[in-house]
Design a protein around this motif. Structure first.
Motif, PDB file in Angstrom:
ATOM      1  N   LYS A  92     -14.762   2.056   5.529  1.00  0.00           N
ATOM      2  CA  LYS A  92     -14.428   0.243   5.009  1.00  0.00           C
ATOM      3  C   LYS A  92     -13.081   0.481   4.498  1.00  0.00           C
ATOM      4  CE  LYS A  92     -18.410  -2.657   4.223  1.00  0.00           C
ATOM      5  NZ  LYS A  92     -19.205  -3.409   3.136  1.00  0.00           N
ATOM      6  N   LYS A  93     -12.845   1.852   3.683  1.00  0.00           N
ATOM      7  CA  LYS A  93     -11.397   1.912   3.117  1.00  0.00           C
ATOM      8  C   LYS A  93     -10.665   2.230   4.194  1.00  0.00           C
ATOM      9  CE  LYS A  93     -12.947   3.812  -1.464  1.00  0.00           C
ATOM     10  NZ  LYS A  93     -13.068   4.906  -2.443  1.00  0.00           N
ATOM     11  N   LEU A  94     -10.831   2.930   5.180  1.00  0.00           N
ATOM     12  CA  LEU A  94     -10.068   3.308   6.347  1.00  0.00           C
ATOM     13  C   LEU A  94      -9.404   2.066   6.973  1.00  0.00           C
ATOM     14  CD1 LEU A  94      -8.520   5.295   8.001  1.00  0.00           C
ATOM     15  CD2 LEU A  94     -10.648   5.306   9.402  1.00  0.00           C
ATOM     16  N   PHE A  95     -10.495   1.073   7.332  1.00  0.00           N
ATOM     17  CA  PHE A  95     -10.243  -0.161   7.940  1.00  0.00           C
ATOM     18  C   PHE A  95      -9.440  -1.223   6.978  1.00  0.00           C
ATOM     19  CE2 PHE A  95     -13.230   1.090  11.208  1.00  0.00           C
ATOM     20  CZ  PHE A  95     -13.099   0.140  12.172  1.00  0.00           C
ATOM     21  N   LEU A  96      -9.801  -0.907   5.632  1.00  0.00           N
ATOM     22  CA  LEU A  96      -8.882  -1.866   4.837  1.00  0.00           C
ATOM     23  C   LEU A  96      -7.473  -1.347   4.727  1.00  0.00           C
ATOM     24  CD1 LEU A  96     -11.223  -2.474   1.791  1.00  0.00           C
ATOM     25  CD2 LEU A  96     -10.304  -4.025   3.317  1.00  0.00           C
ATOM     26  N   LYS A  97      -7.269  -0.115   4.902  1.00  0.00           N
ATOM     27  CA  LYS A  97      -5.664   0.418   4.986  1.00  0.00           C
ATOM     28  C   LYS A  97      -5.104  -0.007   6.204  1.00  0.00           C
ATOM     29  CE  LYS A  97      -6.313   4.172   1.916  1.00  0.00           C
ATOM     30  NZ  LYS A  97      -6.042   5.842   1.834  1.00  0.00           N
ATOM     31  N   PHE A  98      -6.013  -0.116   7.147  1.00  0.00           N
ATOM     32  CA  PHE A  98      -5.357  -0.430   8.639  1.00  0.00           C
ATOM     33  C   PHE A  98      -4.928  -2.078   8.598  1.00  0.00           C
ATOM     34  CE2 PHE A  98      -6.791  -2.554  12.419  1.00  0.00           C
ATOM     35  CZ  PHE A  98      -5.804  -1.885  13.443  1.00  0.00           C
ATOM     36  N   PHE A  99      -5.909  -2.834   7.946  1.00  0.00           N
ATOM     37  CA  PHE A  99      -5.608  -4.283   7.875  1.00  0.00           C
ATOM     38  C   PHE A  99      -4.399  -4.610   6.998  1.00  0.00           C
ATOM     39  CE2 PHE A  99      -6.706  -8.226   5.650  1.00  0.00           C
ATOM     40  CZ  PHE A  99      -6.616  -9.056   6.592  1.00  0.00           C
ATOM     41  N   PHE A 100      -4.331  -3.810   6.003  1.00  0.00           N
ATOM     42  CA  PHE A 100      -3.264  -4.278   4.934  1.00  0.00           C
ATOM     43  C   PHE A 100      -1.922  -3.779   5.558  1.00  0.00           C
ATOM     44  CE2 PHE A 100      -5.987  -2.977   1.179  1.00  0.00           C
ATOM     45  CZ  PHE A 100      -6.623  -4.370   1.051  1.00  0.00           C
ATOM     46  N   ASN A 101      -1.799  -2.881   6.502  1.00  0.00           N
ATOM     47  CA  ASN A 101      -0.744  -2.411   7.195  1.00  0.00           C
ATOM     48  C   ASN A 101      -0.239  -3.347   8.173  1.00  0.00           C
ATOM     49  OD1 ASN A 101      -0.071   0.021   5.940  1.00  0.00           O
ATOM     50  ND2 ASN A 101      -1.296   1.302   7.087  1.00  0.00           N
ATOM     51  N   PHE A 102      -1.187  -3.993   8.771  1.00  0.00           N
ATOM     52  CA  PHE A 102      -0.932  -5.252   9.786  1.00  0.00           C
ATOM     53  C   PHE A 102      -0.333  -6.428   9.105  1.00  0.00           C
ATOM     54  CE2 PHE A 102      -2.160  -4.979  14.163  1.00  0.00           C
ATOM     55  CZ  PHE A 102      -2.479  -3.579  14.353  1.00  0.00           C
ATOM     56  N   VAL A 103      -1.063  -6.619   8.082  1.00  0.00           N
ATOM     57  CA  VAL A 103      -0.396  -7.922   7.009  1.00  0.00           C
ATOM     58  C   VAL A 103       0.732  -7.609   6.553  1.00  0.00           C
ATOM     59  CG1 VAL A 103      -0.899  -9.077   4.987  1.00  0.00           C
ATOM     60  CG2 VAL A 103      -2.880  -8.712   6.218  1.00  0.00           C
ATOM     61  N   LYS A 104       1.222  -6.457   6.016  1.00  0.00           N
ATOM     62  CA  LYS A 104       2.447  -6.140   5.755  1.00  0.00           C
ATOM     63  C   LYS A 104       3.481  -6.222   6.913  1.00  0.00           C
ATOM     64  CE  LYS A 104       1.138  -3.139   1.935  1.00  0.00           C
ATOM     65  NZ  LYS A 104       0.964  -1.839   1.193  1.00  0.00           N
ATOM     66  N   LYS A 105       3.084  -5.904   8.075  1.00  0.00           N
ATOM     67  CA  LYS A 105       3.998  -5.896   9.053  1.00  0.00           C
ATOM     68  C   LYS A 105       4.269  -7.312   9.621  1.00  0.00           C
ATOM     69  CE  LYS A 105       3.076  -1.558  11.383  1.00  0.00           C
ATOM     70  NZ  LYS A 105       2.443  -0.828  12.711  1.00  0.00           N
ATOM     71  N   PHE A 106       3.330  -8.311   9.382  1.00  0.00           N
ATOM     72  CA  PHE A 106       3.322  -9.547   9.728  1.00  0.00           C
ATOM     73  C   PHE A 106       4.370 -10.346   8.853  1.00  0.00           C
ATOM     74  CE2 PHE A 106       1.812 -13.829   8.408  1.00  0.00           C
ATOM     75  CZ  PHE A 106       2.011 -14.620   9.429  1.00  0.00           C
ATOM     76  N   PHE A 107       4.090  -9.935   7.462  1.00  0.00           N
ATOM     77  CA  PHE A 107       4.964 -10.646   6.344  1.00  0.00           C
ATOM     78  C   PHE A 107       6.493 -10.083   6.447  1.00  0.00           C
ATOM     79  CE2 PHE A 107       1.179 -10.913   3.522  1.00  0.00           C
ATOM     80  CZ  PHE A 107       1.156 -12.674   3.929  1.00  0.00           C
ATOM     81  N   PHE A 108       6.679  -8.913   6.750  1.00  0.00           N
ATOM     82  CA  PHE A 108       8.014  -8.115   7.087  1.00  0.00           C
ATOM     83  C   PHE A 108       8.658  -8.800   8.252  1.00  0.00           C
ATOM     84  CE2 PHE A 108      10.751  -5.048   8.918  1.00  0.00           C
ATOM     85  CZ  PHE A 108      11.717  -4.819   7.578  1.00  0.00           C
ATOM     86  N   ARG A 109       7.942  -8.738   9.161  1.00  0.00           N
ATOM     87  CA  ARG A 109       8.639  -9.215  10.540  1.00  0.00           C
ATOM     88  C   ARG A 109       9.225 -10.521  10.382  1.00  0.00           C
ATOM     89  NH1 ARG A 109       7.212 -11.003  14.935  1.00  0.00           N
ATOM     90  NH2 ARG A 109       4.992 -11.216  14.358  1.00  0.00           N
ATOM     91  N   ILE A 110       8.472 -11.444   9.970  1.00  0.00           N
ATOM     92  CA  ILE A 110       9.086 -12.792   9.951  1.00  0.00           C
ATOM     93  C   ILE A 110       9.540 -13.357   8.608  1.00  0.00           C
ATOM     94  CG2 ILE A 110       7.582 -13.627  11.875  1.00  0.00           C
ATOM     95  CD1 ILE A 110       5.801 -15.079   9.596  1.00  0.00           C
ATOM     96  N   ASN A 111       9.914 -12.242   7.500  1.00  0.00           N
ATOM     97  CA  ASN A 111      10.542 -12.479   6.496  1.00  0.00           C
ATOM     98  C   ASN A 111       9.906 -13.513   5.598  1.00  0.00           C
ATOM     99  OD1 ASN A 111      12.561 -11.754   5.064  1.00  0.00           O
ATOM    100  ND2 ASN A 111      14.210 -13.180   5.738  1.00  0.00           N
TER     101      ASN A 111
END
Length: 417
Positions: free
Chosen positions: A271-290
């Protein structure tokens, strides 16, 4: 020179919606006229002027010719010879291509009034496919006018799905995509915005993170059918939109629903591994569209702490105090109330759409708000008068907060008995 009212003001009048801004198009004039009248010029590529008193926009009638890539790849002709019909032709959809003169006469060369009557979103001309931003605009209008029964016509959907527009999206500025997405999240039905983008197969180009998470959930569903279909992700966004119009809360709830399936489908060890994986995707989403930090921060905090919040009744006073520190609640108390609301909505949504009450008689929101008020009642000033050193002050405050929360818990327990 002739001046016409155009666009949203006319559309909203016929739809019975509030008129926020008035835009004007000017035929048969030039920039010198407006500069002489002390209008403020705001457009660089083509002249748009703000009225010195009303601050309404006055734009010279113009034609656009595709000459490059993306939203900016156009040559603009705004000579006095450009007609009203030519100016209206460059607009995205017919309901936005209606003009009215000072005598109250309407000019509707592309049957926008007919489409308003029939609740249809239709492109004005085939030049629609030259501008990738129009995909997002039409998707936003579909969300904005969904409650009035508006639908996108098949021909327009076909153009929105064209391979040419998909290739052009990569040249769009991320600020432009975010601006349309932000407006969509402000509508009554933001879920329709994403549904349209999925239907046109644009989501993979515009929001690859969401596309990947959506498809990952879809694959996991086949392995574990007790978790709900991806369709409920859209239903979840529609659900939260009924209770709040705040963008940060809607986005936070929307993203949390993506994490639900694949986090619950794995073992506790992973679960912890998947949560980190998910957070990275969310951060990329936020960063890419500013996305602004205010919206981004709430989403990250909510996703990270949702499991803790659901089980907060069983957490110790020390753990709860550490949560408040972790989410910076002492400096920003508003986040506690937002998390309370989001958690209650999340639990209610799960209970409704799972059709089973996994969380019976759980009122996390009130519990979280009350325990925060108890902790907040410990005065920093009173402690700092007795103790001078900063570290000792913090230890004493935490000790007093723990004691206060413990007493409050005991009083609640005694009441229940």
């Amino acid at each position: 020179m002739k001046i016409y009212l155009v666009g949203g003001a006319i559309r909203n009048k016929f739809l019975g919606l509030p008129i926020k801004d008035k835009d004007w198009v000017v035929v048969g004039s030039n920039p010198r006229f407006f500069i002489k009248k002390k209008y403020k010029q705001v457009g660089k590529k083509f002249p748009v002027f703000l009225h010195p008193r009303t601050h309404e926009e006055y734009a010279l009638a113009r034609k656009e010719i595709k000459s490059g890539l993306g939203y900016k790849g156009f040559k603009v002709n705004y000579s006095p010879n450009v007609t009203l019909e030519e100016d209206l032709m460059r607009r995205d959809i017919t309901i936005n291509a209606i003009a009215k003169d000072k005598y109250g006469n309407y000019f509707d060369p592309y049957d926008g009034l007919k489409d308003i009557k029939n609740c249809i979103l239709r492109h004005v001309s085939n030049s629609f496919s030259e501008d990738p931003l129009r995909i997002f605009r039409v998707a936003r209008f579909a969300a904005l006018l969904f409650h009035l029964g508006f639908k996108i016509c098949k021909e327009t959907l076909f153009l929105m799905s064209s391979s040419f527009l998909k290739n052009e999206i990569k040249y769009l500025e991320k600020e432009r995509i975010w601006e349309e997405t932000k407006k969509a999240f402000k509508t009554k039905h933001p879920n329709i915005y994403f549904k349209v983008l999925f239907k046109c197969n644009i989501i993979i180009y515009a929001f690859p993170e969401i596309y990947y998470l959506f498809n990952l959930n879809e694959k996991l569903y086949y392995f574990n059918k007790q978790y709900f279909l991806n369709q409920n992700i859209f239903l979840g966004l529609a659900y939260i939109s009924k209770y709040t119009n705040k963008i940060d809360m809607r986005i936070s709830f929307f993203l949390q629903l993506f994490s639900l399936n694949f986090v619950n489908c794995v073992s506790n060890k992973k679960k912890k591994l998947f949560l980190k994986f998910f957070f990275n995707f969310v951060k990329k989403f936020f960063f890419r569209i500013n996305v602004p930090n205010k919206i981004k921060n709430l989403s990250i905090v909510f996703v990270k702490n949702i499991n803790f919040l659901i089980d907060i009744h069983y957490k110790s006073s020390e753990e709860i105090i550490f949560l408040f520190k972790r989410i910076n609640a002492w400096r920003n108390s508003e986040i506690v109330y937002k998390l309370s609301f989001l958690t209650d909505c999340y639990i209610n949504f799960l209970n409704i759409f799972y059709k089973k009450h996994f969380y019976k008689n759980v009122f996390v929101g009130n519990y979280l708000k009350n325990v925060f008020k108890v902790a907040q009642s410990i005065s920093f000033k009173n402690v700092s008068k007795k103790i001078n050193k900063g570290i000792q002050i913090q230890k004493e405050i935490n000790k007093l907060r723990k004691s206060a929360i413990d007493k409050w818990k005991c009083s609640i327990f005694n009441k229940k008995i």
